[in-house]
Scaffold this motif. Structure first.
Motif, short mmCIF file in Angstrom:
data_model
loop_
_atom_site.label_atom_id
_atom_site.label_comp_id
_atom_site.label_asym_id
_atom_site.label_seq_id
_atom_site.Cartn_x
_atom_site.Cartn_y
_atom_site.Cartn_z
N TYR A 132 0.84 -1.19 0.00
CA TYR A 132 0.00 0.00 0.00
C TYR A 132 0.88 1.25 0.00
O TYR A 132 2.07 1.19 0.31
CB TYR A 132 -0.97 0.02 1.19
N ASP A 133 0.29 2.35 -0.37
CA ASP A 133 0.95 3.65 -0.37
C ASP A 133 0.71 4.29 1.00
O ASP A 133 -0.42 4.62 1.33
CB ASP A 133 0.37 4.52 -1.48
N PRO A 134 1.74 4.48 1.83
CA PRO A 134 1.52 5.04 3.17
C PRO A 134 0.99 6.46 3.16
O PRO A 134 0.41 6.91 4.16
CB PRO A 134 2.90 4.97 3.81
N LEU A 135 1.15 7.18 2.05
CA LEU A 135 0.62 8.55 1.94
C LEU A 135 -0.56 8.62 1.00
O LEU A 135 -0.95 9.71 0.58
CB LEU A 135 1.72 9.50 1.46
N GLY A 136 -1.15 7.49 0.68
CA GLY A 136 -2.26 7.47 -0.26
C GLY A 136 -3.58 7.79 0.39
O GLY A 136 -3.71 7.90 1.62
N ALA A 137 -4.60 7.93 -0.45
CA ALA A 137 -5.94 8.22 0.03
C ALA A 137 -6.51 7.08 0.85
O ALA A 137 -7.32 7.28 1.75
CB ALA A 137 -6.86 8.53 -1.16
N VAL A 138 -6.09 5.86 0.52
CA VAL A 138 -6.54 4.68 1.25
C VAL A 138 -5.34 4.15 2.02
O VAL A 138 -4.53 3.40 1.49
CB VAL A 138 -7.11 3.62 0.31
N SER A 139 -5.18 4.56 3.27
CA SER A 139 -4.02 4.18 4.06
C SER A 139 -4.43 4.17 5.53
O SER A 139 -5.58 4.40 5.87
CB SER A 139 -2.86 5.17 3.84
N THR A 140 -3.45 3.92 6.39
CA THR A 140 -3.72 3.97 7.83
C THR A 140 -3.48 5.36 8.39
O THR A 140 -3.50 5.54 9.60
CB THR A 140 -2.83 2.96 8.57
N GLY A 141 -3.28 6.35 7.53
CA GLY A 141 -3.03 7.72 7.97
C GLY A 141 -1.54 7.96 8.20
O GLY A 141 -0.72 7.05 8.09
N TYR A 142 -1.20 9.21 8.54
CA TYR A 142 0.20 9.57 8.71
C TYR A 142 0.29 10.90 9.46
O TYR A 142 -0.68 11.66 9.59
CB TYR A 142 0.91 9.69 7.36
N TYR A 143 1.50 11.18 9.95
CA TYR A 143 1.82 12.43 10.62
C TYR A 143 2.81 13.20 9.75
O TYR A 143 3.78 12.62 9.26
CB TYR A 143 2.43 12.17 12.00
N LEU A 144 2.58 14.49 9.56
CA LEU A 144 3.40 15.31 8.69
C LEU A 144 4.20 16.34 9.47
O LEU A 144 3.75 16.87 10.49
CB LEU A 144 2.51 16.04 7.67
N GLY A 160 -5.18 11.18 2.07
CA GLY A 160 -5.89 11.80 0.97
C GLY A 160 -4.92 12.36 -0.03
O GLY A 160 -3.70 12.20 0.09
N ASP A 161 -5.43 13.05 -1.03
CA ASP A 161 -4.58 13.64 -2.06
C ASP A 161 -4.11 15.00 -1.57
O ASP A 161 -4.56 16.04 -2.00
CB ASP A 161 -5.37 13.76 -3.36
N GLU A 162 -3.16 14.96 -0.63
CA GLU A 162 -2.73 16.18 0.03
C GLU A 162 -1.71 16.95 -0.80
O GLU A 162 -1.05 16.41 -1.68
CB GLU A 162 -2.11 15.84 1.39
N ASP A 163 -1.56 18.23 -0.48
CA ASP A 163 -0.48 19.04 -1.03
C ASP A 163 0.69 18.90 -0.06
O ASP A 163 0.67 19.42 1.05
CB ASP A 163 -0.92 20.50 -1.14
N PHE A 164 1.72 18.15 -0.46
CA PHE A 164 2.85 17.88 0.42
C PHE A 164 3.98 18.90 0.27
O PHE A 164 5.07 18.68 0.78
CB PHE A 164 3.40 16.48 0.11
N SER A 165 3.73 20.01 -0.42
CA SER A 165 4.81 20.96 -0.72
C SER A 165 5.41 21.58 0.53
O SER A 165 6.56 22.03 0.50
CB SER A 165 4.29 22.06 -1.65
N ALA A 166 4.67 21.62 1.63
CA ALA A 166 5.17 22.24 2.85
C ALA A 166 5.82 21.25 3.81
O ALA A 166 6.26 21.63 4.89
CB ALA A 166 4.03 22.97 3.57
N PHE A 167 5.90 19.97 3.42
CA PHE A 167 6.37 18.93 4.33
C PHE A 167 7.43 18.06 3.67
O PHE A 167 7.33 17.73 2.49
CB PHE A 167 5.21 18.04 4.78
N ASN A 168 8.41 17.67 4.46
CA ASN A 168 9.40 16.70 3.97
C ASN A 168 9.53 15.50 4.91
O ASN A 168 10.35 14.62 4.66
CB ASN A 168 10.77 17.35 3.79
N VAL A 169 8.71 15.44 5.96
CA VAL A 169 8.75 14.32 6.91
C VAL A 169 7.35 13.75 7.07
O VAL A 169 6.37 14.50 7.23
CB VAL A 169 9.28 14.76 8.28
N ALA A 170 7.25 12.43 7.01
CA ALA A 170 6.00 11.72 7.30
C ALA A 170 6.34 10.48 8.12
O ALA A 170 7.35 9.81 7.85
CB ALA A 170 5.27 11.33 6.02
N GLN A 171 5.51 10.17 9.11
CA GLN A 171 5.73 9.01 9.97
C GLN A 171 4.39 8.46 10.43
O GLN A 171 3.37 9.14 10.41
CB GLN A 171 6.54 9.39 11.23
N ASN A 172 4.42 7.22 10.89
CA ASN A 172 3.28 6.65 11.60
C ASN A 172 3.70 5.34 12.26
O ASN A 172 4.74 4.76 11.93
CB ASN A 172 2.09 6.39 10.68
#
Length: 242
Positions: A132-144, A160-172
């Motif tokens: 699965y895509d951890p940053l995808g619309a269908v995921s377990t969610g994430y922290y930015l 979801g289909d987020e705008d990630f331009s302001a973030f370079n870190v994601a975790q969960n």
């Protein structure tokens, strides 16, 4: 809706780089205030950092604060659930994943790459990888967050289909019980985290997890080998905003 897809296409393995074991991730653990850094299997490819770790749960003390991350000399994560009280529908262990698309200055946002997490659904020595895509619309969610985000200071996003331009870190942190149909008992498992760009695979890290199961064979070095897959029509291919 299921978040996983069966890996049905033949895979090949290729050597990338041997990740650092029992390492920290950058900048820190940004989900859940009080969670401790460390115990990750980390691959650094240029300024891209990918990290995975497994941790025990439902013990005293448990891994709400990052205790009980047990690795052997080969980098396997080893857990014994004897005496643990595990809630219904939950596994004794969870895996934490961390993506930092630019540990140098954060100028390359998360949207620079696409990502895939592969989880072994076969508790035996065989593998049945679900992806699965951890940053995808269908995921377990994430922290930015960013390189400046402090411990526990990220904001949770349900996906979801987020705008990630302001973030370079994601975790969960993901318990196996969160994944539809995943085994939650004893066994040996592999989890992999891979990043892609338009040219293909950029980097990957993997972990081997043994739960109430002896290490029966010498495994591939955790994260040292990459499972290369043809992704077909997966959500991984959807275009991200950068």
């Amino acid at each position: 809706m299921k978040i996983m897809k069966t890996l049905s296409i033949a895979a090949v393995t290729g050597f990338l780089a041997l990740p650092a074991m029992a390492a920290n991730v950058t900048p820190d653990i940004i989900f859940g205030s009080g969670n401790h850094n460390g115990g990750f299997t980390v691959a650094t490819i240029g300024d891209l950092e990918l990290g995975l770790r497994a941790k025990r749960r439902y013990t005293t003390p448990n891994d709400a604060i990052g205790v009980g991350i047990i690795q052997d000399a080969a980098g396997n994560y080893l857990f014994d659930s004897t005496g643990a009280t595990v809630p219904a529908g939950r596994s004794y262990w969870s895996y934490d994943w961390s993506i930092n698309s630019d540990i140098a200055d954060g100028s390359d946002s998360l949207g620079t790459y696409k990502y895939q997490i592969s989880v072994d659904y076969d508790p035996s020595a065989a593998e049945n990888m679900q992806i699965y895509d951890p940053l995808g619309a269908v995921s377990t969610g994430y922290y930015l967050g960013t390189n400046a985000t402090a411990n526990g200071a990220a904001t949770f996003d349900s996906g979801g289909d987020e705008d990630f331009s302001a973030f370079n870190v994601a975790q969960n942190s993901v318990n196996m019980g969160f994944l539809p149909g995943a085994p939650i008992g004893a066994g040996q498992f592999r989890v992999s985290l891979t990043a892609f760009d338009s040219a293909g695979v950029v980097g990957s890290t993997s972990i081997n997890v043994y739960v109430d199961t002896p290490v029966s064979a010498v495994p591939l070095p955790a994260g040292g080998f990459l499972l290369l897959t043809a992704l077909g029509g997966l959500a991984l291919r959807r275009k991200r905003k950068t």
